[in-house]
Design a protein around this motif. Structure first.
Motif, PDB file in Angstrom:
ATOM      1  N   TRP A 117       0.849  -1.315   0.099  1.00 45.08           N
ATOM      2  CA  TRP A 117      -0.148  -0.066  -0.010  1.00 45.08           C
ATOM      3  C   TRP A 117       0.745   1.241  -0.132  1.00 45.08           C
ATOM      4  CZ3 TRP A 117      -4.803  -0.302  -1.747  1.00 45.08           C
ATOM      5  CH2 TRP A 117      -5.533  -1.539  -1.378  1.00 45.08           C
TER       6      TRP A 117
ATOM      7  N   CYS B  97      -5.157   7.141  -4.342  1.00 45.61           N
ATOM      8  CA  CYS B  97      -5.753   6.042  -4.329  1.00 45.61           C
ATOM      9  C   CYS B  97      -6.315   5.392  -3.258  1.00 45.61           C
ATOM     10  CB  CYS B  97      -4.589   4.618  -4.821  1.00 45.61           C
ATOM     11  SG  CYS B  97      -4.069   4.988  -6.341  1.00 45.61           S
ATOM     12  N   VAL B  98      -5.737   5.731  -2.000  1.00 47.75           N
ATOM     13  CA  VAL B  98      -6.229   5.641  -0.474  1.00 47.75           C
ATOM     14  C   VAL B  98      -6.207   6.849   0.193  1.00 47.75           C
ATOM     15  CG1 VAL B  98      -5.992   4.127   1.537  1.00 47.75           C
ATOM     16  CG2 VAL B  98      -5.208   3.170  -0.720  1.00 47.75           C
TER      17      VAL B  98
ATOM     18  N   VAL C 294     -10.111   3.042   0.312  1.00 49.20           N
ATOM     19  CA  VAL C 294      -9.806   2.776  -1.276  1.00 49.20           C
ATOM     20  C   VAL C 294     -10.970   3.966  -2.072  1.00 49.20           C
ATOM     21  CG1 VAL C 294      -9.307   1.497  -3.240  1.00 49.20           C
ATOM     22  CG2 VAL C 294      -8.683   0.886  -0.946  1.00 49.20           C
TER      23      VAL C 294
ATOM     24  N   ALA D   2      -5.049  -0.371  -6.789  1.00 51.22           N
ATOM     25  CA  ALA D   2      -5.574  -0.248  -5.321  1.00 51.22           C
ATOM     26  C   ALA D   2      -6.714  -1.233  -5.268  1.00 51.22           C
ATOM     27  CB  ALA D   2      -5.956   1.071  -5.028  1.00 51.22           C
TER      28      ALA D   2
ATOM     29  N   LEU E 164      -6.743  -4.639  -2.957  1.00 48.58           N
ATOM     30  CA  LEU E 164      -7.665  -4.729  -1.770  1.00 48.58           C
ATOM     31  C   LEU E 164      -8.281  -6.071  -2.142  1.00 48.58           C
ATOM     32  CD1 LEU E 164      -9.443  -3.378   0.325  1.00 48.58           C
ATOM     33  CD2 LEU E 164     -11.108  -2.614  -1.253  1.00 48.58           C
TER      34      LEU E 164
END
Length: 392
Positions: A100, A122-123, A150, A157, A161
């Motif tokens: 991540w 992305c996160v 997310v 991503a 996940l």
């Protein structure tokens, strides 16, 4: 004279007490240290563990254990299992935390890249490696605090996940299943089955028998119990081959048979020493000179879990007492209940016993031969008239 004797008596008493003390110390030292060095090597310990090791195993054969990874994990000791348990979760959390962090670094979501105000990461709220680790932990354990999430900005991503969620379920199922399976193994149930410390040889029902006492410490029964034994000894074949740990079947029975035992109270199982028994040619005088190990097995199904378990123990010649029987253990109280006194579980009582099985059977044959009558078909009784030839 009385005064001198009164002065001598305390000295004699001290000397006698000193000699006794040194005698007991010498006996304790010999039994404690020298006696241990003379203990026989046994294949199965008293608590059922096997004393055997494998040497010169090929390296290719070692990888076979990884094929059956489930059994290998179950057979591990608790300290190794807990180490694997903690390492599996912490390692996966940290590994995906690094991934991540890499995703955030590649997408330039970190504060050191000074993203613009309209930049969509992305996160959300991943500002460093620690934040990435916490997001990995929340994702795999499905905590979902809601602070980090997310977005639909990058497909990488989303794929990561999904992959972490699936792998997390697999790790969680495997490790929790392994812990639960090890806790519920019937091996722990076998710990509540105990055998007597010694085996005894005495007469039972007019026959010379080897007797062992076994008890179930739980009130729950073992269903379909079956008990048997193996006599391990070194034998030499007629061809001159020496077989170490040669196994000979030993049949153990109770009064109702050796299968489907009603195992609610301690049982005394026995093996009849007859002409087919390997103990037939042994005697009380040469029993300790014999080299054998008697391994006793008890198989049964646990009533509460329906799992099959096996209990085993072993006896060496020093643990077989010739001319003894077990003391009574079951009594009935005034209230009508049956009471088991485990203080006498391994207690033995000396009884009159033939010093060998062959002597007992020879004595029986002699008695039967004396009572047996024989008919002689050629015998004819004829009357003879006696005459008196002497005349007065």
């Amino acid at each position: 004279v009385n005064a001198s004797s009164s002065r001598i008596n305390p000295t004699i008493k001290i000397r006698v007490l000193t000699e006794r003390m040194f005698k007991h110390l010498r006996k304790w030292f010999v039994t404690r240290f020298w006696g241990r060095s003379r203990q026989r090597a046994r294949l199965v310990s008293k608590d059922g563990r096997c004393n055997i090791e494998f040497g010169n195993v090929e390296a290719q054969s070692r990888f076979i254990f990884f094929v059956d990874i489930w059994t290998a994990v179950l057979d591990l000791k608790w300290r190794y299992k807990m180490t694997i348990f903690i390492t599996a979760f912490l390692g996966s959390w940290f590994f995906f935390g690094l991934l991540w962090y890499v995703v955030a670094y590649i997408h330039k979501d970190l504060p050191e890249f000074h993203p613009s105000a309209n930049h969509t990461p992305c996160v959300e709220n991943i500002n460093g490696l620690t934040a990435a680790f916490l997001f990995s932990l929340e994702t795999q354990v499905t905590i979902g605090y809601g602070f980090r999430c997310v977005t639909e900005q990058c497909a990488t991503a989303i794929f990561l996940l999904i992959f972490q969620s699936i792998l997390g379920v697999i790790i969680n199922s495997f490790m929790c299943g392994a812990i639960l399976a090890k806790i519920s193994r019937p091996k722990k149930r076998a710990k509540t089955i105990t055998f007597s410390k010694n085996a005894v040889i005495s007469k039972r029902g007019g026959k010379l028998c080897l007797l062992i006492r076994v008890a179930n410490l739980r009130k729950s029964l073992l269903i379909g119990s079956h008990i048997y034994g193996k006599l391990l000894k070194t034998t030499v074949t007629p061809e001159g081959e020496t077989i170490i740990l040669d196994q000979i079947n030993i049949n153990f029975v109770v009064d109702a048979g050796n299968e489907n035992l009603f195992f609610i109270s301690p049982l005394t199982i026995y093996h009849v020493i007859d002409h087919h028994s390997p103990f037939f040619h042994m005697a009380a005088e040469n029993l300790l000179q014999q080299d054998f190990e008697l391994v006793v097995f008890l198989d049964g199904t646990v009533e509460s879990t329906s799992a099959t378990c096996q209990v085993r123990t072993s006896y060496v010649p020093e643990e077989v007492l010739w001319g003894y029987r077990f003391a009574p253990i079951v009594s009935k109280t005034k209230e009508g209940k049956y009471r088991v006194d485990f203080h006498n579980f391994s207690k033995t009582v000396e009884v009159e016993t033939p010093h060998c099985a062959m002597c007992l059977y020879n004595e029986k044959d002699a008695r039967a031969r004396m009572k047996r009558g024989y008919d002689n078909p050629s015998f004819i009784l004829s009357e003879i008239n006696e005459t008196d030839d002497t005349k007065m």
